[in-house]
Design a protein around this motif. Structure first.
Motif, short mmCIF file in Angstrom:
data_model
loop_
_atom_site.label_atom_id
_atom_site.label_comp_id
_atom_site.label_asym_id
_atom_site.label_seq_id
_atom_site.Cartn_x
_atom_site.Cartn_y
_atom_site.Cartn_z
N ARG A 47 0.86 -1.18 0.00
CA ARG A 47 0.00 0.00 0.00
C ARG A 47 0.90 1.24 0.00
O ARG A 47 1.63 1.48 0.97
CB ARG A 47 -0.88 0.00 1.25
CG ARG A 47 -1.77 -1.23 1.38
CD ARG A 47 -2.43 -1.31 2.74
NE ARG A 47 -1.44 -1.30 3.81
CZ ARG A 47 -0.77 -2.38 4.21
NH1 ARG A 47 -0.99 -3.55 3.63
NH2 ARG A 47 0.12 -2.31 5.19
N GLU A 55 5.17 3.70 1.60
CA GLU A 55 4.23 2.68 2.05
C GLU A 55 3.36 3.24 3.18
O GLU A 55 3.84 3.93 4.07
CB GLU A 55 4.98 1.44 2.53
CG GLU A 55 4.05 0.29 2.90
CD GLU A 55 4.79 -0.99 3.25
OE1 GLU A 55 4.13 -1.98 3.62
OE2 GLU A 55 6.05 -0.99 3.16
N TRP A 58 -1.36 -0.01 7.82
CA TRP A 58 -2.80 -0.26 7.90
C TRP A 58 -3.50 0.72 8.84
O TRP A 58 -4.65 1.10 8.60
CB TRP A 58 -3.05 -1.70 8.36
CG TRP A 58 -3.09 -2.69 7.24
CD1 TRP A 58 -2.24 -3.73 7.03
CD2 TRP A 58 -4.04 -2.74 6.17
NE1 TRP A 58 -2.58 -4.42 5.90
CE2 TRP A 58 -3.69 -3.83 5.34
CE3 TRP A 58 -5.14 -1.96 5.81
CZ2 TRP A 58 -4.41 -4.17 4.20
CZ3 TRP A 58 -5.85 -2.29 4.66
CH2 TRP A 58 -5.49 -3.38 3.88
N VAL A 61 -4.85 3.71 7.04
CA VAL A 61 -5.73 3.49 5.88
C VAL A 61 -7.18 3.72 6.29
O VAL A 61 -7.64 3.18 7.31
CB VAL A 61 -5.55 2.07 5.31
CG1 VAL A 61 -6.53 1.83 4.17
CG2 VAL A 61 -4.12 1.88 4.82
#
Length: 285
Positions: A47, A55, A58, A61
């Motif tokens: 990601r 990058e 999580w 996100v």
């Protein structure tokens, strides 16, 4: 038997039948993995921020809906939960209709309903009733976090639950430039010739006669390629986990049916669906 994707009850008036939901389709696609050609190691997808290329962990996100190009509205998990349908474990029948009235365009995905332990009598009662009348049941069910419209019908020894598309999901015919019957005159001779051709090509529908030729050829290619190389690893089959089925007490079916019929006479079947707010939340599959 494979694990069910959902367990709950089938509600028919005051009669509740414990059931489990099993997928009626299986994937036969051959899936490929991306490898590094230099050492044949799998490629990992990361990601990354579209602007910086860095990058993104999580924890940073979030979900968002794009209103217009580059204009997003962030939606938190709490927001989705606030509009999600109530998580019930019931397939609640709202109405019975003639199965032939439902356009195949509404069909999305079929499932088998399997009765729980000691629930076979109620299951057989409903299955035989639907087979005798030729009716299909229209119901709603919540699977995971999404509410679905569905159709249930009898097929041989099973009750099949077919998820349906909502009407707003179908693109209206008015969006397309389709020819009118009067725009292109078809002569009686042309129609007769076409009908003769159609009749010459007509046969009984036998789905087993139609094979996925591409998949068969690709499977043969892969098997041949694997036979020429050593070290092909075949993963061990996973043990199937036995699903614990819910049990039900012996019930007086006649009494429940009489009470359900009396309640239906005092309140029309479709009024229940009209009174219930039609909430539906889409989540990323």
């Amino acid at each position: 038997m494979a694990r069910p994707i959902w367990t709950g009850t089938l509600s028919f008036g005051l009669l509740n039948i414990p059931v489990s939901l099993h997928t009626a389709v299986r994937s036969v696609d051959l899936h490929f993995h991306m490898l590094d050609s230099r050492d044949k190691k799998p490629i990992r997808y990361e990601r990354v921020n579209a602007d910086t290329g860095e990058e993104v962990p999580w924890k940073d996100v979030v979900k968002a809906y794009e209103l217009s190009k580059g204009n997003y509205v962030v939606v938190a998990d709490e927001d989705l939960k606030s509009v999600a349908p109530e998580a019930t474990q019931t397939v609640e029948i709202e109405a019975f209709v003639d199965a032939a009235q439902i356009d195949p365009m509404y069909f999305e995905k079929p499932y088998y309903l399997v009765p729980g332990k000691r629930a076979e009598k109620g299951y057989v009662l409903l299955r035989d009733l639907m087979e005798k009348t030729g009716k299909a049941a229209i119901a709603r069910v919540v699977i995971r976090t999404r509410q679905y419209l569905c159709m249930m019908y009898a097929k041989e020894r099973a009750l099949v639950l077919d998820l349906l598309r909502f009407d707003q999901e179908l693109v209206p015919l008015a969006d397309f430039a389709l020819p009118a019957a009067s725009a292109h005159k078809v002569s009686a001779r042309e129609l007769q010739m076409a009908q003769t051709l159609l009749e010459s090509m007509s046969s009984d529908w036998k789905p087993e006669d139609y094979k996925d030729d591409f998949r068969a050829k690709l499977r043969k290619l892969l098997d041949t390629r694997a036979a020429k190389h050593k070290g092909v690893v075949h993963p061990a089959d996973k043990d199937e986990l036995a699903a614990e089925e819910k049990s039900t007490n012996v019930v007086d079916f006649m009494d429940l049916l009489k009470k359900s019929l009396a309640a239906t006479r005092t309140k029309p079947a479709r009024s229940r669906s009209a009174a219930r707010p039609r909430r539906r939340a889409r989540t990323t599959r």
